[in-house]
Design a protein around this motif. Structure first.
Motif, mmCIF file in Angstrom:
data_model
loop_
_atom_site.group_PDB
_atom_site.id
_atom_site.type_symbol
_atom_site.label_atom_id
_atom_site.label_comp_id
_atom_site.label_asym_id
_atom_site.label_seq_id
_atom_site.Cartn_x
_atom_site.Cartn_y
_atom_site.Cartn_z
ATOM 1 N N ILE A 51 60.546 -28.164 -8.174
ATOM 2 C CA ILE A 51 59.125 -28.548 -8.128
ATOM 3 C C ILE A 51 58.234 -27.390 -7.698
ATOM 4 O O ILE A 51 57.016 -27.534 -7.655
ATOM 5 C CB ILE A 51 58.883 -29.768 -7.197
ATOM 6 N N ARG A 52 58.814 -26.230 -7.397
ATOM 7 C CA ARG A 52 58.041 -25.089 -6.907
ATOM 8 C C ARG A 52 56.841 -24.702 -7.764
ATOM 9 O O ARG A 52 55.811 -24.316 -7.214
ATOM 10 C CB ARG A 52 58.936 -23.855 -6.753
ATOM 11 N N PRO A 53 56.925 -24.758 -9.092
ATOM 12 C CA PRO A 53 55.725 -24.374 -9.863
ATOM 13 C C PRO A 53 54.497 -25.220 -9.535
ATOM 14 O O PRO A 53 53.372 -24.740 -9.650
ATOM 15 C CB PRO A 53 56.158 -24.563 -11.322
ATOM 16 N N TYR A 54 54.694 -26.453 -9.119
ATOM 17 C CA TYR A 54 53.546 -27.307 -8.794
ATOM 18 C C TYR A 54 52.751 -26.728 -7.622
ATOM 19 O O TYR A 54 51.544 -26.475 -7.771
ATOM 20 C CB TYR A 54 54.006 -28.742 -8.535
ATOM 21 N N PRO A 55 53.358 -26.476 -6.446
ATOM 22 C CA PRO A 55 52.558 -25.933 -5.355
ATOM 23 C C PRO A 55 52.263 -24.441 -5.482
ATOM 24 O O PRO A 55 51.268 -23.962 -4.933
ATOM 25 C CB PRO A 55 53.410 -26.214 -4.120
ATOM 26 N N GLU A 56 53.114 -23.706 -6.184
ATOM 27 C CA GLU A 56 52.938 -22.256 -6.258
ATOM 28 C C GLU A 56 52.012 -21.819 -7.378
ATOM 29 O O GLU A 56 51.371 -20.780 -7.266
ATOM 30 C CB GLU A 56 54.288 -21.564 -6.437
ATOM 31 N N ILE A 57 51.946 -22.593 -8.456
ATOM 32 C CA ILE A 57 51.179 -22.167 -9.629
ATOM 33 C C ILE A 57 50.144 -23.212 -10.046
ATOM 34 O O ILE A 57 48.951 -22.916 -10.139
ATOM 35 C CB ILE A 57 52.117 -21.845 -10.816
ATOM 36 N N ILE A 58 50.595 -24.427 -10.285
ATOM 37 C CA ILE A 58 49.716 -25.439 -10.890
ATOM 38 C C ILE A 58 48.549 -25.809 -9.979
ATOM 39 O O ILE A 58 47.388 -25.745 -10.395
ATOM 40 C CB ILE A 58 50.528 -26.688 -11.304
ATOM 41 N N VAL A 59 48.832 -26.173 -8.727
ATOM 42 C CA VAL A 59 47.739 -26.570 -7.822
ATOM 43 C C VAL A 59 46.777 -25.402 -7.563
ATOM 44 O O VAL A 59 45.558 -25.580 -7.700
ATOM 45 C CB VAL A 59 48.277 -27.175 -6.507
ATOM 46 N N PRO A 60 47.270 -24.194 -7.230
ATOM 47 C CA PRO A 60 46.312 -23.096 -7.051
ATOM 48 C C PRO A 60 45.489 -22.791 -8.306
ATOM 49 O O PRO A 60 44.311 -22.455 -8.204
ATOM 50 C CB PRO A 60 47.197 -21.907 -6.666
ATOM 51 N N LEU A 61 46.104 -22.910 -9.487
ATOM 52 C CA LEU A 61 45.340 -22.687 -10.722
ATOM 53 C C LEU A 61 44.242 -23.730 -10.903
ATOM 54 O O LEU A 61 43.111 -23.384 -11.279
ATOM 55 C CB LEU A 61 46.261 -22.700 -11.935
ATOM 56 N N LEU A 62 44.551 -24.989 -10.647
ATOM 57 C CA LEU A 62 43.533 -26.039 -10.775
ATOM 58 C C LEU A 62 42.391 -25.827 -9.786
ATOM 59 O O LEU A 62 41.212 -25.941 -10.142
ATOM 60 C CB LEU A 62 44.164 -27.411 -10.580
ATOM 61 N N LEU A 63 42.743 -25.513 -8.543
ATOM 62 C CA LEU A 63 41.710 -25.251 -7.531
ATOM 63 C C LEU A 63 40.890 -24.012 -7.895
ATOM 64 O O LEU A 63 39.667 -23.998 -7.732
ATOM 65 C CB LEU A 63 42.353 -25.082 -6.154
ATOM 66 N N SER A 64 41.551 -22.995 -8.404
ATOM 67 C CA SER A 64 40.858 -21.758 -8.799
ATOM 68 C C SER A 64 39.923 -21.998 -9.977
ATOM 69 O O SER A 64 38.820 -21.434 -10.018
ATOM 70 C CB SER A 64 41.877 -20.668 -9.149
ATOM 71 N N ALA A 65 40.350 -22.800 -10.933
ATOM 72 C CA ALA A 65 39.494 -23.110 -12.079
ATOM 73 C C ALA A 65 38.251 -23.878 -11.642
ATOM 74 O O ALA A 65 37.136 -23.591 -12.091
ATOM 75 C CB ALA A 65 40.279 -23.898 -13.127
ATOM 76 N N ALA A 66 38.445 -24.844 -10.753
ATOM 77 C CA ALA A 66 37.296 -25.602 -10.235
ATOM 78 C C ALA A 66 36.365 -24.682 -9.445
ATOM 79 O O ALA A 66 35.134 -24.773 -9.572
ATOM 80 C CB ALA A 66 37.772 -26.766 -9.378
ATOM 81 N N TYR A 67 36.942 -23.790 -8.653
ATOM 82 C CA TYR A 67 36.152 -22.807 -7.901
ATOM 83 C C TYR A 67 35.322 -21.953 -8.859
ATOM 84 O O TYR A 67 34.115 -21.779 -8.665
ATOM 85 C CB TYR A 67 37.091 -21.930 -7.067
ATOM 86 N N ALA A 68 35.977 -21.425 -9.889
ATOM 87 C CA ALA A 68 35.283 -20.566 -10.850
ATOM 88 C C ALA A 68 34.143 -21.323 -11.529
ATOM 89 O O ALA A 68 33.042 -20.767 -11.701
ATOM 90 C CB ALA A 68 36.270 -20.028 -11.885
ATOM 91 N N ALA A 69 34.389 -22.564 -11.900
ATOM 92 C CA ALA A 69 33.344 -23.359 -12.546
ATOM 93 C C ALA A 69 32.144 -23.542 -11.619
ATOM 94 O O ALA A 69 30.989 -23.401 -12.053
ATOM 95 C CB ALA A 69 33.910 -24.710 -12.972
ATOM 96 N N LEU A 70 32.400 -23.831 -10.361
ATOM 97 C CA LEU A 70 31.300 -24.004 -9.407
ATOM 98 C C LEU A 70 30.525 -22.703 -9.210
ATOM 99 O O LEU A 70 29.288 -22.701 -9.208
ATOM 100 C CB LEU A 70 31.833 -24.503 -8.058
ATOM 101 N N ILE A 71 31.250 -21.610 -9.043
ATOM 102 C CA ILE A 71 30.589 -20.315 -8.822
ATOM 103 C C ILE A 71 29.769 -19.918 -10.048
ATOM 104 O O ILE A 71 28.613 -19.489 -9.936
ATOM 105 C CB ILE A 71 31.630 -19.231 -8.455
ATOM 106 N N LEU A 72 30.369 -20.046 -11.226
ATOM 107 C CA LEU A 72 29.648 -19.668 -12.453
ATOM 108 C C LEU A 72 28.419 -20.536 -12.687
ATOM 109 O O LEU A 72 27.407 -20.073 -13.209
ATOM 110 C CB LEU A 72 30.584 -19.758 -13.658
ATOM 111 N N THR A 73 28.488 -21.784 -12.275
ATOM 112 C CA THR A 73 27.381 -22.717 -12.517
ATOM 113 C C THR A 73 26.285 -22.634 -11.460
ATOM 114 O O THR A 73 25.101 -22.717 -11.790
ATOM 115 C CB THR A 73 27.924 -24.166 -12.592
ATOM 116 N N PHE A 74 26.667 -22.453 -10.197
ATOM 117 C CA PHE A 74 25.681 -22.614 -9.123
ATOM 118 C C PHE A 74 25.377 -21.369 -8.305
ATOM 119 O O PHE A 74 24.469 -21.393 -7.478
ATOM 120 C CB PHE A 74 26.128 -23.756 -8.188
ATOM 121 N N TRP A 75 26.124 -20.301 -8.479
ATOM 122 C CA TRP A 75 25.927 -19.103 -7.658
ATOM 123 C C TRP A 75 24.517 -18.531 -7.810
ATOM 124 O O TRP A 75 23.863 -18.216 -6.814
ATOM 125 C CB TRP A 75 26.965 -18.044 -8.003
ATOM 126 N N ALA A 76 24.067 -18.386 -9.024
ATOM 127 C CA ALA A 76 22.766 -17.745 -9.266
ATOM 128 C C ALA A 76 21.612 -18.493 -8.604
ATOM 129 O O ALA A 76 20.630 -17.867 -8.187
ATOM 130 C CB ALA A 76 22.517 -17.607 -10.763
#
Length: 142
Positions: A31-56
């Motif tokens: 199950i290691r890919p879930y906590p090591e890759i999948i969850v951080p990628l999902l959180l990172s994608a959401a982070y990027a979307a928020l920054i790209l949308t609201f930072w300016a």
């Protein structure tokens, strides 16, 4: 929207931490890919979307503590900051688990270190590194 996204991200991160702790056991290592890759990628994608949308449109910045305070008064940027913490703390937790495969600390020590990393990120990392140093006189990535 912000409150529900906060709750969803926090729940996602918690499932990642639980999977990371469970992955210590041999039969659950797959199950290691879930906590090591999948969850951080999902959180990172959401982070990027928020920054790209609201930072300016956000006031503040990183130049002074007052600017950071002003920046985080924007709820969607504050949420992005929370996602940043969730993703990076989990990545550090995953690194600790992988490094511990070499170090061989007992699970009874590893589990509180993971809890510290989940709650207070750098404190968990510090404790793990101090234990590594005490055992082998080395610091840094394995």
């Amino acid at each position: 929207m912000v409150e529900s996204a906060f709750s969803a991200a926090s729940t996602l991160a918690m499932t990642g931490w639980m999977a990371l702790a469970a992955s210590h056991f041999g039969r659950l290592r797959s199950i290691r890919p879930y906590p090591e890759i999948i969850v951080p990628l999902l959180l990172s994608a959401a982070y990027a979307a928020l920054i790209l949308t609201f930072w300016a449109g956000a006031d503040g910045g990183f130049s002074t503590l007052a600017d950071v305070t002003l920046l985080f008064q924007t709820p969607k940027i504050l949420l992005a900051g929370w996602l940043h913490y969730l993703a990076f703390d989990l990545l550090i937790g995953a690194w600790i688990v992988r490094a511990n495969e070499v170090e061989g600390l007992p699970f009874a020590l590893l589990l509180p270190i993971l809890a510290l990393t989940f709650l207070f990120g750098p404190v968990g990392y510090l404790v793990f590194q101090m234990l590594r140093l005490a055992r082998s006189h080395k610091l840094g990535p394995a």
